[in-house]
Enzyme design. Structure first.
Site, PDB file in Angstrom:
ATOM      1  N   LYS A  19      -5.496   3.812   8.231  1.00 24.41           N
ATOM      2  CA  LYS A  19      -5.607   5.268   8.013  1.00 24.41           C
ATOM      3  C   LYS A  19      -7.047   5.719   8.235  1.00 24.41           C
ATOM      4  CE  LYS A  19      -1.983   5.659   4.472  1.00 24.41           C
ATOM      5  NZ  LYS A  19      -1.101   6.617   5.140  1.00 24.41           N
ATOM      6  N   ARG A  60       8.940   1.798   3.536  1.00 25.78           N
ATOM      7  CA  ARG A  60      10.342   1.562   3.887  1.00 25.78           C
ATOM      8  C   ARG A  60      10.615   0.061   4.031  1.00 25.78           C
ATOM      9  NH1 ARG A  60       9.580   5.251   9.114  1.00 25.78           N
ATOM     10  NH2 ARG A  60       8.219   6.266   7.623  1.00 25.78           N
TER      11      ARG A  60
HETATM   12  N1  BES Z   1       2.015   6.258   1.699  1.00 25.29           N
HETATM   13  C1  BES Z   1       2.230   6.893   2.935  1.00 25.29           C
HETATM   14  C2  BES Z   1       2.869   8.267   2.799  1.00 25.29           C
HETATM   15  C3  BES Z   1       2.074   9.344   2.122  1.00 25.29           C
HETATM   16  C4  BES Z   1       1.400  10.275   2.874  1.00 25.29           C
HETATM   17  C5  BES Z   1       2.045   9.445   0.756  1.00 25.29           C
HETATM   18  C6  BES Z   1       0.700  11.290   2.240  1.00 25.29           C
HETATM   19  C7  BES Z   1       1.355  10.456   0.135  1.00 25.29           C
HETATM   20  C8  BES Z   1       0.679  11.376   0.882  1.00 25.29           C
HETATM   21  C9  BES Z   1       3.141   6.056   3.846  1.00 25.29           C
HETATM   22  O1  BES Z   1       3.081   4.693   3.646  1.00 25.29           O
HETATM   23  C10 BES Z   1       2.713   6.329   5.240  1.00 25.29           C
HETATM   24  O2  BES Z   1       1.611   6.021   5.555  1.00 25.29           O
HETATM   25  N2  BES Z   1       3.592   6.923   6.022  1.00 25.29           N
HETATM   26  C11 BES Z   1       3.303   7.272   7.362  1.00 25.29           C
HETATM   27  C12 BES Z   1       4.500   6.916   8.220  1.00 25.29           C
HETATM   28  C13 BES Z   1       4.244   7.040   9.681  1.00 25.29           C
HETATM   29  C14 BES Z   1       3.322   5.931  10.146  1.00 25.29           C
HETATM   30  C15 BES Z   1       5.568   6.965  10.416  1.00 25.29           C
HETATM   31  C16 BES Z   1       3.047   8.771   7.414  1.00 25.29           C
HETATM   32  O3  BES Z   1       3.749   9.522   6.714  1.00 25.29           O
HETATM   33  O4  BES Z   1       2.136   9.178   8.096  1.00 25.29           O
HETATM   34 ZN    ZN Z   2       1.547   3.731   4.783  1.00 28.37          ZN
END
Ligand code: BES
Ligand code: ZN
Ligand code: ZN
Length: 492
Positions: free
Chosen positions: A273, A347
């Protein structure tokens, strides 16, 4: 905070602060306020005339040493328009009054219920509001400004059943606070192992069965998706399992499985990230903690349905052994997953969590997870996204959530979303090939692991955390969904 009932007259009760509320209308000085107005020789009418007392939502009017009353202070909180005043507002109003007064070093308060809110249900809402408002986030401050707290609250003006209502409020709100408190911990103070220790202590105190699978047992169980995510971290994963057995379980009765994502920190892994805002990913275990908090309440309220909570806990780190984009994992269910993005890790661990809950005998499944940024785009911080495989089961859950005052919105998870999660080389891929719809495609991925078990998925990424304090609640973990899950379990 001690909460009790009292039946003294509002004029003669001795307390540091007497709290009641006014509705926004032409003459807000009605009901008990008319009595206070007479006792104070017309001071409230005077304030109304100068528009300092209007009853507007959360307006705070504080009188010191109001002559004619034994109380040292009289706090009149604006309740807004009477026709819009609902359960959620009463709960929030109580919390806001509590936070306003504790900031002024008040230790003892009396909350006077007024018409039309003088029943046991109102007592429960006020007690919940007071307890939820009590939690603050200054554990790591050397100077504890917010450490002041109300020690004793009495509720006046309640009808029959009020004592039970306080007891119920205490169980539910203290369980929400237990969850919020742990979810507020930063990741260096809450690794998967430490989360398991918290769960173990709570289970022992609550009389729940507990089983914590360490990395060896996780491997024996072939939970390849959870193990895959955990590979990038020096901290080992845990699978936390709590079981509530009802007093008289009938064979063939439904078993509710509560599965929660507990990524104690989500860096994104190799698909890392951006650093801006990454600190927020310490709340990526809120889904798992929600389920533990719900179990804490369920153990005390003793509903008649068996409940199993399954919480996969891990860090998502980009260590030297971390999984890489393109890797293929063997999940416990037997399905293979091509990992196209290591940041879609929630997931993966839920896939094994859901499969394990089914293996343990769950006939109905609910999962909660801070799963996608896409749900924040769709619903902001205002609603939990709700996805379900069974219309009736989902509808009943949504109705319960509405009654509990937790805003949730029904989202689609049909076959079109499943189609775009198929991998050309494995059974599934962990991100979709379609544009947009990220919350629904994530849900469709999870659905592949529940088979025909009725299932609900709660995406709480937008709602699990408050970036700013509310007048009735501190910033940080919100405890969202605990209340709805507990009410729903009782109704099953
Ligand atoms: N933990 C994150 C989702 C999240 C985003 C939680 C913002 C709280 C606030 C999750 O693991 C994630 O990173 N999801 C990605 C998925 C994507 C790579 C398909 C996302 O939502 O960007
Ligand atoms: Zn994630
Ligand atoms: Zn995550």
């Amino acid at each position: 905070m001690q909460i009790q009932l009292d039946s003294a007259s509002p004029l003669s009760i001795e307390t540091e602060a007497l709290v009641t509320f006014a509705f926004e209308k032409d003459d807000p000085v009605d009901g008990p306020l008319a009595e206070f107005d007479r006792a104070t020789s017309g001071r409230l009418q005077e304030l109304a005339a100068s528009h300092e007392l209007t009853g507007k939502w959360l307006e705070m009017v504080l009188l010191h040493y109001p002559g004619g009353l034994k109380a040292k202070r009289l706090l009149i909180v604006g309740a807004g328009k009477q026709e819009k005043f609902d359960n959620t507002q009463l709960r929030r109003l109580a919390g806001a009054a509590e936070r306003y007064l504790k900031g002024r070093s008040v230790k003892k308060i009396v909350f006077l219920l007024r018409e039309p809110r003088q029943d046991a249900a109102s007592v429960q809402l006020v007690a919940e509001g007071l307890l939820l408002g009590d939690l603050d986030l200054d554990k790591y401050k050397s100077e504890k400004k917010n450490q002041k707290s109300i020690e004793q609250a009495s509720i006046l003006g309640a009808g029959a059943g009020a004592a039970e209502a306080i007891e119920r409020a205490r169980i539910i709100a203290e369980s929400e606070n237990w969850a919020r408190d742990i979810a507020n911990e930063p990741s260096n103070r809450l690794t998967p192992r430490l989360l398991a220790e918290h769960a173990e202590k709570m289970a022992r105190e609550s009389g729940l069965e507990i089983d914590i699978l360490d990395e060896n047992r996780i491997e024996e169980m072939k939970m390849g998706a959870l193990l895959g995510v955990a590979r990038g971290s020096a901290e080992p994963p845990r699978m936390i399992v709590l079981t509530y057995n009802p007093p008289a379980a009938k064979p063939g009765a439904p078993v509710l499985g509560l599965v929660g994502k507990a990524v104690t920190f989500d860096t994104g892994g190799i698909s890392i990230k951006p650093s801006k805002g990454m600190e927020k990913m310490k709340y990526d275990m809120c889904g798992g903690i929600t389920m533990l908090g719900a179990m804490r309440a369920i153990a005390r309220l003793k509903p008649s349905v068996k409940v199993i909570a399954v919480v996969p806990a891990t860090e998502n780190m980009p260590g030297g052994r971390a999984i890489k984009p393109g890797d293929i994992l063997f999940s416990m269910s037997g399905k293979t997953i091509e990992v196209l993005n290591t940041d879609a890790e929630g997931r993966l661990i839920l896939a094994d969590g859901l499969a394990y809950a089914r293996q343990l005998g769950a006939t109905h499944l609910i999962d909660a997870a801070t799963l996608t940024g896409a749900i924040v785009v769709a619903l902001s911080t205002f609603n939990v996204g709700v996805f379900g495989s069974d219309e009736d089961f989902t509808r009943r859950f949504l109705d319960t959530a509405r009654a509990a005052g937790e805003k949730m919105w029904h989202m689609p998870v049909d076959d079109d979303y499943a189609e775009v999660m198929k991998s050309p080389i494995a059974d599934l891929q962990n991100i979709s090939t379609a544009d947009g719809g990220g919350a629904s495609t994530a849900a469709a991925f999870l659905k592949e692991f529940v088979d025909d078990t009725p299932w609900i998925h709660l995406d709480i990424a937008g709602t699990a955390w408050l970036d700013d304090a509310k007048p009735w609640m501190a910033k940080g973990a919100s405890g969202v969904a605990v209340r709805s899950l507990v009410d729903f379990t009782e109704k099953m």
